[in-house]
Design a protein around this motif. Structure first.
Motif, PDB file in Angstrom:
ATOM      1  N   GLU A   1       0.830  -1.207   0.000  1.00 41.66           N
ATOM      2  CA  GLU A   1       0.000   0.000   0.000  1.00 41.66           C
ATOM      3  C   GLU A   1       0.864   1.257   0.000  1.00 41.66           C
ATOM      4  O   GLU A   1       0.614   2.202  -0.757  1.00 41.66           O
ATOM      5  N   LEU A   2       1.903   1.268   0.831  1.00 37.44           N
ATOM      6  CA  LEU A   2       2.797   2.428   0.896  1.00 37.44           C
ATOM      7  C   LEU A   2       3.581   2.598  -0.399  1.00 37.44           C
ATOM      8  O   LEU A   2       3.802   3.722  -0.863  1.00 37.44           O
TER       9      LEU A   2
ATOM     10  N   ALA B   1       1.333   4.092  -2.997  1.00 42.21           N
ATOM     11  CA  ALA B   1       1.081   5.499  -2.676  1.00 42.21           C
ATOM     12  C   ALA B   1       2.272   6.360  -3.082  1.00 42.21           C
ATOM     13  O   ALA B   1       2.108   7.469  -3.613  1.00 42.21           O
ATOM     14  N   PHE B   2       3.491   5.866  -2.851  1.00 40.75           N
ATOM     15  CA  PHE B   2       4.680   6.612  -3.252  1.00 40.75           C
ATOM     16  C   PHE B   2       4.760   6.732  -4.773  1.00 40.75           C
ATOM     17  O   PHE B   2       4.990   7.833  -5.308  1.00 40.75           O
TER      18      PHE B   2
ATOM     19  N   THR C   1       2.929   9.420  -6.569  1.00 42.51           N
ATOM     20  CA  THR C   1       3.387  10.815  -6.444  1.00 42.51           C
ATOM     21  C   THR C   1       4.468  11.177  -7.457  1.00 42.51           C
ATOM     22  O   THR C   1       4.870  12.340  -7.528  1.00 42.51           O
TER      23      THR C   1
ATOM     24  N   GLN D   1       8.624  12.302   0.327  1.00 40.95           N
ATOM     25  CA  GLN D   1       7.358  11.617   0.056  1.00 40.95           C
ATOM     26  C   GLN D   1       7.224  10.360   0.922  1.00 40.95           C
ATOM     27  O   GLN D   1       6.150  10.076   1.465  1.00 40.95           O
TER      28      GLN D   1
ATOM     29  N   LYS E   1       6.474  11.451   4.482  1.00 35.75           N
ATOM     30  CA  LYS E   1       5.080  11.840   4.686  1.00 35.75           C
ATOM     31  C   LYS E   1       4.174  10.614   4.788  1.00 35.75           C
ATOM     32  O   LYS E   1       3.127  10.666   5.441  1.00 35.75           O
ATOM     33  N   LEU E   2       4.573   9.514   4.161  1.00 36.43           N
ATOM     34  CA  LEU E   2       3.816   8.260   4.251  1.00 36.43           C
ATOM     35  C   LEU E   2       4.155   7.480   5.524  1.00 36.43           C
ATOM     36  O   LEU E   2       3.649   6.393   5.724  1.00 36.43           O
ATOM     37  N   ARG E   3       5.050   8.053   6.344  1.00 40.82           N
ATOM     38  CA  ARG E   3       5.470   7.431   7.609  1.00 40.82           C
ATOM     39  C   ARG E   3       6.220   6.110   7.403  1.00 40.82           C
ATOM     40  O   ARG E   3       6.111   5.182   8.199  1.00 40.82           O
TER      41      ARG E   3
END
Length: 299
Positions: free
Chosen positions: A112-113, A116-117, A120, A166, A169-171
């Protein structure tokens, strides 16, 4: 006799190093099939990101407009595979309170991460295009934007920062800091992935430049080598521990220029359009449009 004495020294050293009191904060217990994040693989990931963001400059030099979609697809797929593995490793390493979480749950979170990256990357390319333009427009020695993208250490460090930010920010744990430290080792420019930096940002020369974790930098800001956006040293908490998570680095508003070897300390604000000249130490706010020189500081 000499050999026996030598063996005794080795055995005693092993015993001391195996004493739990000596390693309790320095030991990491592995899960099954777990690996630590790899610096070598992260280097490959940065190379892949650069090839995707700047086709023709990095990666396959024979790429053309006709083959761009194919090469981008291959690179994005490879990036997904490698980055997912590294995020998975980072999540496992960060999970100090639990050593028995289902691997499937961690893997799903890593995927998922990663997605998401990757989503971007188009926005990141647009942002980096402004950074390349700012470096070119600000440096008469630059022959063209190609030279900035391919050669300039400041731009390479900013590229690593944009990627790391980035992920930050997604931790994603560990990996963002590893990526900016790679640029630090390569260029001498130290940008914490937590810093917030606007568009058209440039670092000229850059060696020795430091941008701390909670720094906020606006748009069209230009800084030079040896500049330090440093954090104020805060008093410890009631238990004597360092206070974390507090904004303690400078804010630079839009259109600020900071020249070489200037140090800006603490949560101060440098107003829009201000200029900080070289070799000054600033601990207070600067009004918009002001020019700070050594003479003005020492008066």
């Amino acid at each position: 006799m000499g050999l026996q004495k030598h063996s005794k020294v080795l055995n005693e050293t092993v015993e001391k190093l195996s004493d739990e009191s000596s390693y309790k904060q320095l030991f990491h217990a592995y899960r099954d099939e777990e690996a630590l994040p790899s610096g070598e693989v992260l280097k490959d990931i940065i190379d892949l990101c650069r090839a995707i963001l700047f086709p023709g400059y990095y990666g396959n030099a024979r790429i053309s407009k006709q083959t761009l979609r194919f090469h981008t697809g291959v690179n994005v797929e490879t990036l997904h595979t490698l980055l997912c593995q590294q995020i998975y490793a980072g999540l496992c390493l960060a999970d100090t309170s639990c050593t028995s979480c289902p691997e499937e749950k961690i893997q799903a979170h890593a995927e998922e991460l990663t997605e998401a990256f990757i989503s971007t990357l188009p926005e990141m390319r647009s942002l980096l295009a402004t950074d390349a333009e700012a470096a070119y427009n600000g440096d008469p020695a630059a022959q063209n934007i190609s030279e900035v993208i391919f050669c300039y250490p400041g731009f390479r460090a900013i590229c690593n920062y944009r990627i790391a930010h980035q992920l930050y920010k997604l931790r994603v744990p560990f990996i963002p800091r590893m990526i900016t430290e790679m640029a630090h080792s390569e260029t001498g420019i130290d940008i914490h992935p937590g810093a917030e930096i606007g568009h058209y940002f440039s670092i000229d020369h850059g060696t020795g430049t430091v941008i701390g974790e909670t720094s906020i930098i606006g748009n069209r800001v230009r800084i030079f080598q040896g500049v330090s956006l440093a954090g104020e040293k805060l008093p410890p908490d009631e238990n004597g521990n360092a206070i974390r998570g507090v904004a303690r680095h400078p804010i630079l508003e839009d259109d600020v220029t900071v020249y070489s070897n200037a140090t800006l300390l603490g949560r101060i604000r440098i107003g829009k359009g201000a200029t900080v000249c070289g070799n000054v130490w600033i601990t207070g706010d600067i009004p918009p449009g002001d020019v700070i020189t050594q003479n003005k500081v020492t008066k």
